[in-house]
Design a protein around this motif. Structure first.
Motif, PDB file in Angstrom:
ATOM      1  N   ALA A 258      14.209  46.067 -28.140  1.00 40.78           N
ATOM      2  CA  ALA A 258      15.245  47.037 -27.788  1.00 40.78           C
ATOM      3  C   ALA A 258      14.603  48.400 -27.539  1.00 40.78           C
ATOM      4  CB  ALA A 258      16.291  47.127 -28.891  1.00 40.78           C
ATOM      5  N   LYS A 259      15.398  49.299 -26.959  1.00 42.53           N
ATOM      6  CA  LYS A 259      14.898  50.636 -26.629  1.00 42.53           C
ATOM      7  C   LYS A 259      15.891  51.708 -27.071  1.00 42.53           C
ATOM      8  CE  LYS A 259      12.605  49.081 -22.363  1.00 42.53           C
ATOM      9  NZ  LYS A 259      12.560  49.275 -20.876  1.00 42.53           N
TER      10      LYS A 259
ATOM     11  N   HIS B  66      10.374  52.029 -28.441  1.00 44.06           N
ATOM     12  CA  HIS B  66      10.568  50.582 -28.421  1.00 44.06           C
ATOM     13  C   HIS B  66      10.694  50.060 -29.854  1.00 44.06           C
ATOM     14  CE1 HIS B  66       9.569  50.113 -24.095  1.00 44.06           C
ATOM     15  NE2 HIS B  66       8.866  51.228 -24.311  1.00 44.06           N
ATOM     16  N   TYR B  67      11.618  49.101 -30.036  1.00 44.72           N
ATOM     17  CA  TYR B  67      11.894  48.575 -31.367  1.00 44.72           C
ATOM     18  C   TYR B  67      11.869  47.053 -31.352  1.00 44.72           C
ATOM     19  CZ  TYR B  67      13.610  53.285 -32.349  1.00 44.72           C
ATOM     20  OH  TYR B  67      13.718  54.643 -32.498  1.00 44.72           O
TER      21      TYR B  67
ATOM     22  N   GLY C  81      23.599  50.892 -30.841  1.00 50.11           N
ATOM     23  CA  GLY C  81      22.791  52.105 -30.836  1.00 50.11           C
ATOM     24  C   GLY C  81      21.491  51.977 -30.074  1.00 50.11           C
ATOM     25  N   TYR C  82      21.286  50.835 -29.433  1.00 52.42           N
ATOM     26  CA  TYR C  82      20.063  50.609 -28.673  1.00 52.42           C
ATOM     27  C   TYR C  82      20.433  50.222 -27.241  1.00 52.42           C
ATOM     28  CZ  TYR C  82      17.960  50.243 -33.333  1.00 52.42           C
ATOM     29  OH  TYR C  82      17.555  50.478 -34.618  1.00 52.42           O
ATOM     30  N   SER C  83      19.455  50.322 -26.341  1.00 46.82           N
ATOM     31  CA  SER C  83      19.651  49.896 -24.965  1.00 46.82           C
ATOM     32  C   SER C  83      18.690  48.765 -24.641  1.00 46.82           C
ATOM     33  CB  SER C  83      19.431  51.064 -24.003  1.00 46.82           C
ATOM     34  OG  SER C  83      18.087  51.533 -24.093  1.00 46.82           O
ATOM     35  N   ASP C  84      19.039  47.991 -23.608  1.00 47.65           N
ATOM     36  CA  ASP C  84      18.165  46.930 -23.110  1.00 47.65           C
ATOM     37  C   ASP C  84      17.760  45.955 -24.220  1.00 47.65           C
ATOM     38  OD1 ASP C  84      16.891  45.601 -21.051  1.00 47.65           O
ATOM     39  OD2 ASP C  84      15.014  46.718 -21.258  1.00 47.65           O
ATOM     40  N   VAL C  85      18.758  45.487 -24.965  1.00 45.08           N
ATOM     41  CA  VAL C  85      18.503  44.538 -26.060  1.00 45.08           C
ATOM     42  C   VAL C  85      18.309  43.135 -25.476  1.00 45.08           C
ATOM     43  CG1 VAL C  85      19.401  43.530 -28.180  1.00 45.08           C
ATOM     44  CG2 VAL C  85      19.854  45.935 -27.647  1.00 45.08           C
TER      45      VAL C  85
END
Length: 370
Positions: free
Chosen positions: A184-185, A202-203, A285-289
């Motif tokens: 995720a981002k 990045h996560y 709360g994240y993008s592009d998961v």
């Protein structure tokens, strides 16, 4: 020769066929209609008089995953088998997994015992819910308002005779446990001094748990295209009823030729993708998961052997055959449609110009206003 069964009218002895509209067995000769239970009772009386028929009936066993390998050991599914029609005596050669057919000589509806049972008759069946005379209307609705169809398609196409087929399915019940790793981002933009910065972090996110599944469907026929059958879903499995080969009268049917062991990985893949979507929905709360890695195992899977109704037919247009399939329970239709190349180019440029023209108009208005 393999053995066959023909369901005869209790009133006149003519062959019966299953009518989806009334959900009854109908005689085309005398017009009488009978419930499955009525015909079953009549046939039970007749079979009681014959020791041979009684023994054959007693040998039937519903599918059980635990012992199907032993029951099928040594059976060869490839090639063809020859059946003898009980009405006219004709020898009928057909595919080794065909369960029901119509005799090409006397047109009687025949159920092929050894294939229909094979020591393993289906557990459940969804009977056809409508007759094939509804198909032209379903087809018209399918290609109604399709802008890219050739102008003369409606008048020039030739629709072939539909065939009603019962397709074998495995329905899996199981619980899967495991975990999915997601990437995720998080992005942010900020200004510092004379510069504008864009920051991306990045996560790696992990989710684990268990999900229970019931009646995950996988078709068990090599003849049927997997993508086609997936497209025809969903079937309403709440309408499953106990299998009775009288439902096959007047229709074609195939016995499974892919075992539940062969198809379990495909069912597991469908369940894993569902688990990934379920766990992805818990991440905020994240993008592009996106899922990056999954590891799941099944717990005590069980399966039932079911038959589902499908109409198959083809449409011939401009020298090419287009294949169609219709869900015999819901009426959902899938298939390919021809494209008019000129129309396709027209709509491409029309859309392009409209989009470009709208953008130019907005830019002009902004210049005038500001």
């Amino acid at each position: 020769m393999e053995t066959t069964t023909e369901h005869k009218c209790p009133a006149c002895g003519a062959p019966l066929h299953f009518d989806p509209n009334s959900q009854l067995l109908v005689c085309d000769y005398c017009g009488n209609k009978f419930s499955i239970e009525q015909v079953e009772a009549k046939e039970a009386e007749a079979s009681a008089e014959s020791k041979e028929s009684e023994e054959a009936t007693a040998s039937e066993k519903s599918f059980d995953w635990g012992d199907y390998k032993a029951n099928l050991s040594g059976e060869k599914l490839e090639g063809t088998k020859v059946f003898e029609c009980k009405s006219c005596g004709a020898s009928i050669e057909t595919d080794a997994t065909t369960m029901a057919l119509t005799c090409p000589y006397c047109h009687n509806n025949t159920v092929l015992n050894e294939v229909a049972t094979g020591g393993l008759k289906p557990n459940k069946i969804i009977p056809f819910k409508f007759t094939k005379d509804k198909l032209p209307g379903i087809l018209r609705s399918f290609y109604w308002q399709k802008k890219l169809l050739p102008r003369n398609f409606f008048t020039a196409n030739k629709v072939g005779d539909p065939i009603g087929v019962y397709v074998p399915f495995w329905l899996f019940d199981t619980k899967i446990s495991g975990d999915t790793q997601f990437s995720a981002k998080k992005t942010r933009s900020y200004t510092q001094g004379d510069y504008r910065y864009h920051e991306t972090k990045h996560y790696a996110i992990s989710r684990a748990g268990s999900l229970s599944f019931k009646q995950v469907p996988v078709d068990a026929s090599q003849k049927m295209d997997d993508e086609l059958m997936d497209s025809l879903e969903p079937f309403n499995y709440s309408e499953l009823t106990d299998f009775d080969n009288r439902y096959l009268a007047g229709y074609c049917a195939d016995r499974f030729d892919r075992s539940p062991d062969e198809e379990l990985p495909r069912a597991q893949d469908r369940m894993t993708r569902t688990a990934e979507k379920h766990f992805s929905a818990t991440i905020s709360g994240y993008s592009d998961v996106k899922p990056s890695k999954s590891n799941y195992s099944t717990e005590n899977p069980s399966v039932i052997y079911a038959m589902v109704p499908v109409y198959l037919f083809e449409c011939k247009y401009d020298g090419k055959n287009y294949q169609y399939a219709v869900n015999g329970q819901t009426g959902k239709i899938v298939g390919e449609l021809p494209l008019d190349k000129k129309k396709e180019r027209f709509w491409y440029w029309f859309t392009f110009l409209m989009t470009g023209g709208l953008t130019a108009l907005v830019m002009l208005l902004l210049q005038i206003i500001f």
